[in-house]
Design an enzyme around this catalytic site. Sequence first.
Site, mmCIF file in Angstrom:
data_model
loop_
_atom_site.group_PDB
_atom_site.id
_atom_site.type_symbol
_atom_site.label_atom_id
_atom_site.label_comp_id
_atom_site.label_asym_id
_atom_site.label_seq_id
_atom_site.Cartn_x
_atom_site.Cartn_y
_atom_site.Cartn_z
ATOM 1 N N GLY A 1 0.842 -1.203 0.000
ATOM 2 C CA GLY A 1 0.000 0.000 0.000
ATOM 3 C C GLY A 1 0.871 1.245 0.000
ATOM 4 O O GLY A 1 0.483 2.299 0.516
ATOM 5 N N ARG B 1 -1.912 7.116 1.523
ATOM 6 C CA ARG B 1 -1.559 8.183 2.480
ATOM 7 C C ARG B 1 -0.661 7.645 3.592
ATOM 8 O O ARG B 1 0.370 8.230 3.926
ATOM 9 C CB ARG B 1 -2.845 8.774 3.098
ATOM 10 C CG ARG B 1 -3.615 9.671 2.160
ATOM 11 C CD ARG B 1 -4.982 9.991 2.743
ATOM 12 N NE ARG B 1 -5.811 8.785 2.733
ATOM 13 C CZ ARG B 1 -6.944 8.657 2.062
ATOM 14 N NH1 ARG B 1 -7.425 9.670 1.388
ATOM 15 N NH2 ARG B 1 -7.632 7.534 2.083
ATOM 16 N N MET B 2 -1.035 6.511 4.175
ATOM 17 C CA MET B 2 -0.224 5.936 5.252
ATOM 18 C C MET B 2 1.033 5.283 4.686
ATOM 19 O O MET B 2 2.121 5.403 5.262
ATOM 20 C CB MET B 2 -1.044 4.897 6.036
ATOM 21 C CG MET B 2 -2.110 5.490 6.920
ATOM 22 S SD MET B 2 -1.430 6.523 8.229
ATOM 23 C CE MET B 2 -0.689 5.287 9.263
ATOM 24 N N THR C 1 -3.941 -1.736 8.548
ATOM 25 C CA THR C 1 -5.228 -1.679 7.855
ATOM 26 C C THR C 1 -6.335 -2.122 8.803
ATOM 27 O O THR C 1 -6.201 -3.138 9.484
ATOM 28 C CB THR C 1 -5.207 -2.628 6.634
ATOM 29 O OG1 THR C 1 -4.017 -2.371 5.894
ATOM 30 C CG2 THR C 1 -6.423 -2.424 5.756
ATOM 31 N N THR C 2 -7.420 -1.361 8.826
ATOM 32 C CA THR C 2 -8.526 -1.706 9.718
ATOM 33 C C THR C 2 -9.648 -2.363 8.915
ATOM 34 O O THR C 2 -9.595 -2.413 7.687
ATOM 35 C CB THR C 2 -9.039 -0.450 10.442
ATOM 36 O OG1 THR C 2 -9.355 0.545 9.454
ATOM 37 C CG2 THR C 2 -7.998 0.096 11.389
ATOM 38 N N HIS D 1 -13.112 10.858 11.699
ATOM 39 C CA HIS D 1 -12.075 10.565 10.700
ATOM 40 C C HIS D 1 -12.352 11.338 9.417
ATOM 41 O O HIS D 1 -13.470 11.787 9.165
ATOM 42 C CB HIS D 1 -12.036 9.063 10.384
ATOM 43 C CG HIS D 1 -11.273 8.261 11.398
ATOM 44 N ND1 HIS D 1 -11.841 7.824 12.577
ATOM 45 C CD2 HIS D 1 -9.984 7.840 11.410
ATOM 46 C CE1 HIS D 1 -10.931 7.151 13.274
ATOM 47 N NE2 HIS D 1 -9.792 7.148 12.595
ATOM 48 N N HIS D 2 -11.316 11.377 8.561
ATOM 49 C CA HIS D 2 -11.443 11.973 7.225
ATOM 50 C C HIS D 2 -12.502 11.212 6.416
ATOM 51 O O HIS D 2 -12.792 10.043 6.706
ATOM 52 C CB HIS D 2 -10.086 11.938 6.516
ATOM 53 C CG HIS D 2 -9.547 10.540 6.361
ATOM 54 N ND1 HIS D 2 -9.862 9.738 5.296
ATOM 55 C CD2 HIS D 2 -8.755 9.789 7.171
ATOM 56 C CE1 HIS D 2 -9.292 8.566 5.425
ATOM 57 N NE2 HIS D 2 -8.610 8.567 6.572
ATOM 58 N N LYS E 1 -12.320 7.409 4.635
ATOM 59 C CA LYS E 1 -12.222 6.160 5.390
ATOM 60 C C LYS E 1 -13.341 5.208 4.978
ATOM 61 O O LYS E 1 -14.495 5.615 4.849
ATOM 62 C CB LYS E 1 -12.300 6.463 6.901
ATOM 63 C CG LYS E 1 -12.067 5.244 7.764
ATOM 64 C CD LYS E 1 -11.825 5.638 9.203
ATOM 65 C CE LYS E 1 -11.698 4.415 10.101
ATOM 66 N NZ LYS E 1 -10.633 3.492 9.687
ATOM 67 N N GLY F 1 -11.434 0.967 13.745
ATOM 68 C CA GLY F 1 -10.836 -0.134 14.509
ATOM 69 C C GLY F 1 -10.502 0.306 15.919
ATOM 70 O O GLY F 1 -10.628 -0.473 16.875
ATOM 71 N N THR F 2 -10.090 1.558 16.074
ATOM 72 C CA THR F 2 -9.750 2.076 17.405
ATOM 73 C C THR F 2 -10.994 2.113 18.302
ATOM 74 O O THR F 2 -10.934 1.752 19.479
ATOM 75 C CB THR F 2 -9.170 3.498 17.281
ATOM 76 O OG1 THR F 2 -8.049 3.436 16.416
ATOM 77 C CG2 THR F 2 -8.751 4.054 18.631
HETATM 78 P P1 NAD Z 1 -5.280 4.950 1.067
HETATM 79 O O1 NAD Z 1 -6.521 4.641 0.279
HETATM 80 O O2 NAD Z 1 -4.680 6.307 0.963
HETATM 81 O O3 NAD Z 1 -4.122 3.896 0.664
HETATM 82 C C1 NAD Z 1 -4.320 2.532 0.440
HETATM 83 C C2 NAD Z 1 -3.334 2.098 -0.642
HETATM 84 O O4 NAD Z 1 -3.368 0.679 -0.738
HETATM 85 C C3 NAD Z 1 -3.681 2.647 -2.039
HETATM 86 O O5 NAD Z 1 -2.526 3.239 -2.617
HETATM 87 C C4 NAD Z 1 -4.130 1.404 -2.825
HETATM 88 O O6 NAD Z 1 -3.810 1.479 -4.201
HETATM 89 C C5 NAD Z 1 -3.323 0.333 -2.113
HETATM 90 N N1 NAD Z 1 -3.829 -1.045 -2.253
HETATM 91 C C6 NAD Z 1 -5.104 -1.490 -2.241
HETATM 92 N N2 NAD Z 1 -5.125 -2.831 -2.341
HETATM 93 C C7 NAD Z 1 -3.826 -3.237 -2.409
HETATM 94 C C8 NAD Z 1 -3.200 -4.509 -2.487
HETATM 95 N N3 NAD Z 1 -3.901 -5.663 -2.532
HETATM 96 N N4 NAD Z 1 -1.842 -4.561 -2.537
HETATM 97 C C9 NAD Z 1 -1.121 -3.421 -2.500
HETATM 98 N N5 NAD Z 1 -1.656 -2.181 -2.419
HETATM 99 C C10 NAD Z 1 -3.007 -2.104 -2.365
HETATM 100 O O7 NAD Z 1 -5.618 4.590 2.587
HETATM 101 P P2 NAD Z 1 -4.868 5.129 3.902
HETATM 102 O O8 NAD Z 1 -5.512 6.375 4.364
HETATM 103 O O9 NAD Z 1 -3.403 5.085 3.678
HETATM 104 O O10 NAD Z 1 -5.314 4.006 4.959
HETATM 105 C C11 NAD Z 1 -4.966 2.645 4.757
HETATM 106 C C12 NAD Z 1 -5.530 1.810 5.885
HETATM 107 O O11 NAD Z 1 -4.860 2.162 7.109
HETATM 108 C C13 NAD Z 1 -7.021 2.001 6.183
HETATM 109 O O12 NAD Z 1 -7.593 0.745 6.490
HETATM 110 C C14 NAD Z 1 -7.041 2.904 7.408
HETATM 111 O O13 NAD Z 1 -8.202 2.738 8.191
HETATM 112 C C15 NAD Z 1 -5.824 2.385 8.124
HETATM 113 N N6 NAD Z 1 -5.203 3.293 9.116
HETATM 114 C C16 NAD Z 1 -4.714 2.707 10.230
HETATM 115 C C17 NAD Z 1 -4.022 3.458 11.174
HETATM 116 C C18 NAD Z 1 -3.449 2.757 12.365
HETATM 117 O O14 NAD Z 1 -2.823 3.418 13.220
HETATM 118 N N7 NAD Z 1 -3.591 1.438 12.474
HETATM 119 C C19 NAD Z 1 -3.853 4.823 10.986
HETATM 120 C C20 NAD Z 1 -4.381 5.415 9.825
HETATM 121 C C21 NAD Z 1 -5.030 4.625 8.883
#
Ligand code: NAD
Length: 267
Positions: free
Chosen positions: A11, A15-16, A101-102, A156-157, A160, A166-167
Amino acid sequence: MSERIRVLVSGARGRMGREVVKAVLGDESLALVAAVDHNGMGEDAAVLAGLPACGVLLQGDLTAAIAETRPQVMVDFTNPASVLENVRTALAARVAPVVGTTGLSTKDMEEIADWAAANETGCLIAPNFAIGALLMMRFARDAARFFPNVEIIEYHHDQKLDAPSGTAIKTAELIREERQAIRQGHLQEEEKIAGSRGGDFDGMRIHSVRLPGLVAHQEVIFGALGQTLSIRHDSISRESFMPGVLEAIHRIGACKGLIYGLDKLIF
Ligand code: NAD
């Protein structure tokens, strides 16, 4: 210096993911060996993260990336539809997943626990990597002993995909460990608009706000006779998650089986 830990970011274009790429490149004891994403194939992972090129180019096939680059840890920040398969692929190759990922269900988690045990590999699933959020959850669990009436509001933004967060679910699970299940609110209360009272978790209500401009925020509000107690945490930027992610990358190699929650690894 000891060998650097070999890290794959799944991923990496998200963003993350971009923030994780930046954090891994900034840690001298880690080596970014692969960056996987469904989009942006061939782009340099560091350039996407706003840094000078590092030579690690985005690729789309996780299995091939693991075979070619032999990572020790896979950090996954993808989406609820992709994460389970990614974790299965990583564990089958004995690569330790650090999952942010949540949206994973209890059944998914049971499957992951089985795969992690069968492959004798550690796997962390952490709904929140921000240390302040872990403390908020811990304080909320402590408060629930004294204040059984509680509601959770998470913000959240608006991009989502899952609700509640998940939190919020993890917080409710921790509170449940301490409080007697009770039905909150008036027995005759009636929702004029469905969902107005939020989701019901064991009698507690969880409310999910989604707005542009927000990152990740949560308030746990306790009410009792003549007083309320609010415990709030705000992730103002995604950098807030990175110390926790780095800590997990460093520690997961010494673990076996599924660990749910970063608190289990660091407290
Ligand atoms: P995002 O949509 O910006 O990024 C997700 C990325 O994953 C995209 O670039 C997409 O193309 C890619 N992707 C999708 N399926 C894929 C696969 N099978 N293989 C490889 N890449 C793939 O999302 P984000 O804002 O970065 O958030 C990602 C996840 O993290 C969400 O589930 C969010 O809830 C979670 N999150 C968790 C925390 C934490 O502290 N645990 C914090 C923030 C966000």
